[in-house]
Motif scaffolding. Sequence first.
Motif, short mmCIF file in Angstrom:
data_model
loop_
_atom_site.label_atom_id
_atom_site.label_comp_id
_atom_site.label_asym_id
_atom_site.label_seq_id
_atom_site.Cartn_x
_atom_site.Cartn_y
_atom_site.Cartn_z
N TRP A 128 0.86 -1.19 0.00
CA TRP A 128 0.00 0.00 0.00
C TRP A 128 0.89 1.23 0.00
O TRP A 128 1.91 1.25 0.68
CB TRP A 128 -0.90 0.02 1.24
CG TRP A 128 -1.80 1.22 1.24
CD1 TRP A 128 -3.05 1.31 0.74
CD2 TRP A 128 -1.49 2.53 1.75
NE1 TRP A 128 -3.54 2.57 0.89
CE2 TRP A 128 -2.59 3.36 1.51
CE3 TRP A 128 -0.36 3.10 2.36
CZ2 TRP A 128 -2.63 4.69 1.87
CZ3 TRP A 128 -0.39 4.43 2.72
CH2 TRP A 128 -1.52 5.22 2.47
N PRO A 129 0.54 2.27 -0.69
CA PRO A 129 -0.54 2.29 -1.68
C PRO A 129 -0.10 1.61 -2.96
O PRO A 129 1.08 1.60 -3.30
CB PRO A 129 -0.81 3.76 -1.90
CG PRO A 129 0.50 4.44 -1.58
CD PRO A 129 1.16 3.59 -0.54
N LYS A 130 -1.05 1.08 -3.69
CA LYS A 130 -0.76 0.52 -5.01
C LYS A 130 -0.60 1.68 -5.99
O LYS A 130 -1.11 2.76 -5.77
CB LYS A 130 -1.90 -0.38 -5.47
CG LYS A 130 -2.04 -1.64 -4.65
CD LYS A 130 -3.18 -2.48 -5.19
CE LYS A 130 -3.28 -3.80 -4.48
NZ LYS A 130 -3.67 -3.70 -3.10
N VAL A 137 -5.21 12.64 1.46
CA VAL A 137 -4.13 13.46 2.01
C VAL A 137 -4.52 13.88 3.42
O VAL A 137 -5.66 14.27 3.67
CB VAL A 137 -3.90 14.71 1.13
CG1 VAL A 137 -2.86 15.62 1.75
CG2 VAL A 137 -3.47 14.30 -0.26
N SER A 138 -3.57 13.80 4.33
CA SER A 138 -3.84 14.19 5.71
C SER A 138 -3.83 15.71 5.85
O SER A 138 -3.02 16.38 5.22
CB SER A 138 -2.75 13.60 6.62
OG SER A 138 -2.88 14.12 7.93
N PRO A 139 -4.71 16.26 6.70
CA PRO A 139 -4.60 17.68 6.99
C PRO A 139 -3.33 17.99 7.78
O PRO A 139 -2.86 19.12 7.80
CB PRO A 139 -5.86 17.98 7.81
CG PRO A 139 -6.40 16.67 8.24
CD PRO A 139 -5.86 15.63 7.33
N GLU A 140 -2.76 16.96 8.41
CA GLU A 140 -1.51 17.12 9.17
C GLU A 140 -0.34 17.01 8.22
O GLU A 140 -0.10 15.96 7.62
CB GLU A 140 -1.42 16.02 10.24
CG GLU A 140 -0.13 16.02 11.02
CD GLU A 140 0.01 14.77 11.89
OE1 GLU A 140 1.15 14.46 12.27
OE2 GLU A 140 -1.01 14.12 12.16
N GLN A 141 0.40 18.10 8.03
CA GLN A 141 1.57 18.10 7.15
C GLN A 141 2.76 18.67 7.90
O GLN A 141 2.59 19.46 8.85
CB GLN A 141 1.29 18.93 5.89
CG GLN A 141 0.17 18.39 5.01
CD GLN A 141 0.51 17.06 4.37
OE1 GLN A 141 1.67 16.76 4.09
NE2 GLN A 141 -0.51 16.24 4.11
N THR A 148 4.73 14.69 1.81
CA THR A 148 3.27 14.74 1.77
C THR A 148 2.75 13.67 2.71
O THR A 148 3.16 12.51 2.62
CB THR A 148 2.74 14.49 0.34
OG1 THR A 148 3.24 15.52 -0.52
CG2 THR A 148 1.21 14.50 0.31
N GLY A 149 1.85 14.05 3.62
CA GLY A 149 1.26 13.12 4.57
C GLY A 149 0.04 12.45 3.96
O GLY A 149 -0.88 13.13 3.51
N ILE A 150 0.04 11.12 3.94
CA ILE A 150 -1.06 10.34 3.38
C ILE A 150 -1.65 9.47 4.50
O ILE A 150 -0.92 8.92 5.32
CB ILE A 150 -0.54 9.44 2.23
CG1 ILE A 150 0.12 10.27 1.13
CG2 ILE A 150 -1.66 8.58 1.67
CD1 ILE A 150 -0.81 11.20 0.38
N ILE A 151 -2.98 9.33 4.51
CA ILE A 151 -3.67 8.54 5.54
C ILE A 151 -3.80 7.10 5.06
O ILE A 151 -4.49 6.83 4.07
CB ILE A 151 -5.06 9.13 5.84
CG1 ILE A 151 -4.94 10.58 6.27
CG2 ILE A 151 -5.78 8.29 6.89
CD1 ILE A 151 -6.27 11.30 6.38
N PRO A 152 -3.15 6.14 5.73
CA PRO A 152 -3.28 4.73 5.34
C PRO A 152 -4.61 4.14 5.81
O PRO A 152 -5.32 4.76 6.62
CB PRO A 152 -2.10 4.06 6.05
CG PRO A 152 -1.81 4.93 7.23
CD PRO A 152 -2.20 6.34 6.83
#
Length: 198
Positions: A128-130, A137-141, A148-152
């Motif tokens: 993940w991610p494929k 995208v997370s609001p937390e950066q 770039t913050g991504i939400i798993p």
Amino acid sequence: MLALLSGEVEFLVAQGQGGFNEEFVSLGLHPAARALEMAGRLSKASQSADALMQSRYGMRALAGLAAEPAVGRTPWLAERICTASYGKISWPDWVALDGKLRFLDLDEWRVASMIVREGAEGLLPVDWPKRYQMVPVSPEQKRSGGTTGIIPPDGGVIFFRTHFGSTASYFAHYYNSHLCFEQRDGAWKVSAIAMRLD
């Protein structure tokens, strides 16, 4: 850069205000030098009225579009071969997805186009991610930028390095501008520029 453009280039724009299924509108064919100038002016990078200055900003805008890693057939641009050709989600599918996840704004999503796992900070879920998967995208950066913050799927935030170097990941916006190509006289040339004016 003019050598990379067809003699005449079709210029298309999308206003950014038309909602989910907004289409590009053609401004017609323009000589390559004029298309480059238009790209600079519409990128809004400079307030200058000087055509040479606008052409320079046009080169910068087109270089950014050319750096996009995905090229393919683009149904919403008459099946042309273009950059940022990730596909579109139908409105009913988006409503169903939003009903499950409660993310209303498409700008809160990215397409995972190029994933470099070594550049991620945090425990990555397996596979993940494929590639070409939409991720929130997370609001937390981080304040320092470059990531770039991504939400798993399991929650939390994983930060991917997205700037500086060949080992950076790339997360594309759902809505994009495009460079389109045609093969003419044995060479691939930019035949159309489709810009979003958000």
